[in-house]
Design a protein around this motif. Sequence first.
Motif, PDB file in Angstrom:
ATOM      1  N   ASN A   1       0.800  -1.221   0.000  1.00 55.56           N
ATOM      2  CA  ASN A   1       0.000   0.000   0.000  1.00 55.56           C
ATOM      3  C   ASN A   1       0.836   1.277   0.000  1.00 55.56           C
ATOM      4  O   ASN A   1       0.335   2.350   0.331  1.00 55.56           O
ATOM      5  CB  ASN A   1      -0.943   0.007   1.207  1.00 55.56           C
ATOM      6  N   SER A   2       2.112   1.175  -0.360  1.00 56.60           N
ATOM      7  CA  SER A   2       2.987   2.359  -0.346  1.00 56.60           C
ATOM      8  C   SER A   2       2.458   3.462  -1.261  1.00 56.60           C
ATOM      9  O   SER A   2       2.455   4.645  -0.889  1.00 56.60           O
ATOM     10  CB  SER A   2       4.407   1.978  -0.770  1.00 56.60           C
ATOM     11  N   LYS A   3       2.027   3.105  -2.452  1.00 56.92           N
ATOM     12  CA  LYS A   3       1.523   4.095  -3.407  1.00 56.92           C
ATOM     13  C   LYS A   3       0.314   4.839  -2.841  1.00 56.92           C
ATOM     14  O   LYS A   3       0.217   6.073  -2.938  1.00 56.92           O
ATOM     15  CB  LYS A   3       1.150   3.414  -4.724  1.00 56.92           C
ATOM     16  N   THR A   4      -0.593   4.119  -2.218  1.00 55.87           N
ATOM     17  CA  THR A   4      -1.782   4.741  -1.632  1.00 55.87           C
ATOM     18  C   THR A   4      -1.402   5.696  -0.504  1.00 55.87           C
ATOM     19  O   THR A   4      -1.939   6.811  -0.406  1.00 55.87           O
ATOM     20  CB  THR A   4      -2.732   3.656  -1.094  1.00 55.87           C
ATOM     21  N   ILE A   5      -0.467   5.272   0.329  1.00 54.01           N
ATOM     22  CA  ILE A   5      -0.041   6.123   1.438  1.00 54.01           C
ATOM     23  C   ILE A   5       0.555   7.425   0.914  1.00 54.01           C
ATOM     24  O   ILE A   5       0.246   8.517   1.411  1.00 54.01           O
ATOM     25  CB  ILE A   5       0.976   5.378   2.327  1.00 54.01           C
ATOM     26  N   VAL A   6       1.395   7.337  -0.105  1.00 55.49           N
ATOM     27  CA  VAL A   6       2.049   8.530  -0.658  1.00 55.49           C
ATOM     28  C   VAL A   6       1.037   9.431  -1.359  1.00 55.49           C
ATOM     29  O   VAL A   6       0.961  10.643  -1.077  1.00 55.49           O
ATOM     30  CB  VAL A   6       3.168   8.118  -1.637  1.00 55.49           C
ATOM     31  N   GLU A   7       0.267   8.869  -2.266  1.00 54.43           N
ATOM     32  CA  GLU A   7      -0.564   9.703  -3.140  1.00 54.43           C
ATOM     33  C   GLU A   7      -1.873  10.138  -2.488  1.00 54.43           C
ATOM     34  O   GLU A   7      -2.318  11.274  -2.698  1.00 54.43           O
ATOM     35  CB  GLU A   7      -0.854   8.950  -4.441  1.00 54.43           C
ATOM     36  N   ASP A   8      -2.484   9.276  -1.692  1.00 51.25           N
ATOM     37  CA  ASP A   8      -3.795   9.596  -1.126  1.00 51.25           C
ATOM     38  C   ASP A   8      -3.718  10.220   0.262  1.00 51.25           C
ATOM     39  O   ASP A   8      -4.639  10.928   0.674  1.00 51.25           O
ATOM     40  CB  ASP A   8      -4.665   8.337  -1.058  1.00 51.25           C
ATOM     41  N   CYS A   9      -2.639   9.967   0.984  1.00 48.07           N
ATOM     42  CA  CYS A   9      -2.570  10.419   2.368  1.00 48.07           C
ATOM     43  C   CYS A   9      -1.607  11.581   2.593  1.00 48.07           C
ATOM     44  O   CYS A   9      -1.914  12.496   3.371  1.00 48.07           O
ATOM     45  CB  CYS A   9      -2.179   9.257   3.281  1.00 48.07           C
TER      46      CYS A   9
END
Length: 349
Positions: free
Chosen positions: A49-57
């Motif tokens: 979930n690294s991409k989600t953490i960076v882009e969404d959070c």
Amino acid sequence: MSADDVDVSVIIPIHNAGQWLDECLESLFQQQHTLNVEVSLFLDSCTDNSKTIVEDCWTSRLKDIGYIVTVSKEDNGTPKGVGYAKNRAVEQSRGKYLCFLDSDDTMLPQRIQKQYELAYLNTNAIVGCRFKRDPPDSTVRYTKWANELSETQLNIQVYTSHGPTVIMPTWFCHRNVFDSVGGFSEAGKGTPEDLIFFYKHIGSGGKIIRHDDELLIYRYHPHATTFSIHEQTIWDLRIQELQEKVLKNWDTFTIWNAGKQGRKFYRSLTKENQRKVTAFCDVDVKKVGSYYTYEETKEKPKPKVPIIHFSESKSSLIICMKMELTGGQFEENLRSLHLEEGKDYHHFN
């Protein structure tokens, strides 16, 4: 803030760091500085979930407090490695100075400001800092060694450990330092890209400096990249550098340690440098007066190297002893010879 006004780019390579990434980026959010800062992140084939953490959070949160945020990613069947990810993150960044941060580590609030102030005055240096280990009881001897090296030892104990005298997650430097080395090795998993960069930097006249405050929390865990690098690979690189930078300038030398580590060191040398070894030295009276015979060689007669008492040794010395394992006795023995580190002897332990 325009892209042309960036003082510092924080370089964060990411591969499947989801379990630590929130803490890492939160430490960016908590930084106290007066600088224009960019955060440059490169996601190397993440499957968590690294991409989600960076882009969404975090992208919008960091932008809201004034950071420029630059993110790119690649999705390959196999990640291309930390050296590749660091290079891509640097290439897309625009800061005059580079602050490296591993995605599983965290910065203390003054890190960027304090290291910037030191790097600004030392544009030809890799600037590290003292660090805290997490958990605190991991790698105690290594942490003590790295945090307590003197300013001089930072630049001469470079053959001593499995890594640079300032650990890579603490690196801060002018962009010209990165450009002059030509970036990190992209050979991939199992490559000590930080040590290769470090040796190229000092080989071209670059300096090593450390801020004496603890400015980073360096996490120890079994998934860390360092565990993918074979010990022999690092040993061979250190041997190569020592032979090229030190031993080629010595006509003869003694190896301090007639035991397993000293003999392995001898066997790792080129034949030319093996012939320069006049003796092993040791404190063990059972060894003193005997010889080490190099049975593996095809030379005839086989080389026989005498073993002498340490008190009879002269410069030049290569010391293959680990520090602080004898209650201070080894260190006292070394001091009794009145030799100068970096000139008369080097550590390789």
